[in-house]
Design a protein around this motif. Structure first.
Motif, PDB file in Angstrom:
ATOM      1  N   ASN A 174       0.833  -1.207   0.000  1.00 14.99           N
ATOM      2  CA  ASN A 174       0.000   0.000   0.000  1.00 14.99           C
ATOM      3  C   ASN A 174       0.860   1.247   0.000  1.00 14.99           C
ATOM      4  OD1 ASN A 174      -2.189  -1.678   0.203  1.00 14.99           O
ATOM      5  ND2 ASN A 174      -2.752  -1.066   2.263  1.00 14.99           N
ATOM      6  N   ASP A 175       0.424   2.234  -0.758  1.00 11.68           N
ATOM      7  CA  ASP A 175       1.032   3.560  -0.696  1.00 11.68           C
ATOM      8  C   ASP A 175       0.143   4.387   0.217  1.00 11.68           C
ATOM      9  OD1 ASP A 175       2.374   5.902  -1.002  1.00 11.68           O
ATOM     10  OD2 ASP A 175       1.783   6.222  -3.082  1.00 11.68           O
TER      11      ASP A 175
ATOM     12  N   LEU B  78       7.887   4.693   7.916  1.00 12.84           N
ATOM     13  CA  LEU B  78       8.557   3.416   7.643  1.00 12.84           C
ATOM     14  C   LEU B  78       7.975   2.748   6.398  1.00 12.84           C
ATOM     15  CD1 LEU B  78       8.935   2.017  11.275  1.00 12.84           C
ATOM     16  CD2 LEU B  78      10.782   2.775   9.752  1.00 12.84           C
ATOM     17  N   MET B  79       6.669   2.898   6.199  1.00 11.67           N
ATOM     18  CA  MET B  79       6.041   2.340   4.997  1.00 11.67           C
ATOM     19  C   MET B  79       6.620   3.002   3.751  1.00 11.67           C
ATOM     20  SD  MET B  79       3.736  -0.013   4.424  1.00 11.67           S
ATOM     21  CE  MET B  79       4.739  -0.600   3.071  1.00 11.67           C
TER      22      MET B  79
ATOM     23  N   THR C  66      10.059   2.564  -0.933  1.00  6.06           N
ATOM     24  CA  THR C  66      11.157   3.151  -1.711  1.00  6.06           C
ATOM     25  C   THR C  66      12.309   2.172  -1.846  1.00  6.06           C
ATOM     26  OG1 THR C  66      10.555   5.388  -1.024  1.00  6.06           O
ATOM     27  CG2 THR C  66      12.816   5.060  -1.783  1.00  6.06           C
ATOM     28  N   THR C  67      12.665   1.528  -0.766  1.00  6.77           N
ATOM     29  CA  THR C  67      13.789   0.590  -0.778  1.00  6.77           C
ATOM     30  C   THR C  67      13.517  -0.598  -1.701  1.00  6.77           C
ATOM     31  OG1 THR C  67      14.354   1.249   1.482  1.00  6.77           O
ATOM     32  CG2 THR C  67      15.272  -0.827   0.699  1.00  6.77           C
TER      33      THR C  67
ATOM     34  N   LEU D 211      13.391   0.534  -5.465  1.00  6.79           N
ATOM     35  CA  LEU D 211      14.704   0.757  -6.068  1.00  6.79           C
ATOM     36  C   LEU D 211      15.453  -0.545  -6.356  1.00  6.79           C
ATOM     37  CD1 LEU D 211      15.799   3.924  -4.084  1.00  6.79           C
ATOM     38  CD2 LEU D 211      14.999   3.798  -6.464  1.00  6.79           C
ATOM     39  N   ALA D 212      15.047  -1.622  -5.702  1.00  3.78           N
ATOM     40  CA  ALA D 212      15.666  -2.925  -5.927  1.00  3.78           C
ATOM     41  C   ALA D 212      14.834  -3.801  -6.877  1.00  3.78           C
ATOM     42  CB  ALA D 212      15.853  -3.644  -4.592  1.00  3.78           C
ATOM     43  N   SER D 213      13.788  -3.226  -7.455  1.00  2.00           N
ATOM     44  CA  SER D 213      12.883  -3.975  -8.330  1.00  2.00           C
ATOM     45  C   SER D 213      13.224  -3.765  -9.793  1.00  2.00           C
ATOM     46  CB  SER D 213      11.430  -3.535  -8.092  1.00  2.00           C
ATOM     47  OG  SER D 213      11.025  -3.859  -6.787  1.00  2.00           O
TER      48      SER D 213
END
Length: 176
Positions: A130-131, A149-150, A155-156, A159-161
């Motif tokens: 969820n955003d 934290l969500m 974001t983390t 960026l790794a996707s």
């Protein structure tokens, strides 16, 4: 493998889970990873879970856990992780962050561990999240921490996707 790691973002009830299921529909075997936990007698939650179960093919497996790193590190069928938002809330519960918000660094460590495993996974993986950061600023510190934290988690993982999709009103759009 192109698009090995896909993150699907969106608001509540936007169609994220359906979009994730469609992305993996042609796979003969999928492990559906439910992070929501026990319904504890909550009839509305049990109804939501039942709807998700009814949509999934009978050939799909099920793991109900927030221990995502071992699953991402293991070889096996594609994973559909639904959802990272519940993973975060249950992780915060497990670490008892709500009673000491100053320990948020422990959650950030878990987010980093998850992102590392996400980056190196040998599996095809689709995760739903969820955003929640586009609304008003929450009134209490705990809810603000969760929202922050969500945002960091999304974001983390984004960026790794290999691919990030945005789902709104049942429509799924690529984010580039």
């Amino acid at each position: 493998m192109p698009d090995q790691r896909t993150l699907i973002l969106g608001g509540a009830r936007s169609g994220k889970s359906i979009a994730a299921e469609r992305r993996l529909a042609s796979e003969p075997e999928v492990l559906y990873v439910a992070t929501g936990g026990d319904d504890s007698g909550d009839a509305e939650w049990a109804e939501r879970v039942a709807k998700h179960q009814a949509r999934r093919p009978a050939t799909w497996g099920l793991a109900e856990t927030i221990e995502l790193v071992p699953l991402l590190d293991a070889a096996g069928p594609p994973l559909l992780i639904d959802c990272l938002t519940l993973w975060l809330s249950r992780t915060m519960d497990a670490l008892d962050i709500w009673s000491d918000l100053g320990c948020a660094g422990l959650v950030e460590d878990r987010i980093a561990d998850l992102a590392e495993a996400w980056s190196r996974t040998p599996r095809l993986v689709v995760a739903v999240s969820n955003d929640i950061g586009s609304g008003v600023v929450p009134a209490d510190p705990g809810t603000r921490l969760f929202r922050d934290l969500m945002g960091r988690l999304n974001t983390t993982i984004s960026l790794a996707s290999d691919q990030v999709l945005w789902t709104i009103a049942g429509r799924t759009l690529p984010l580039t």
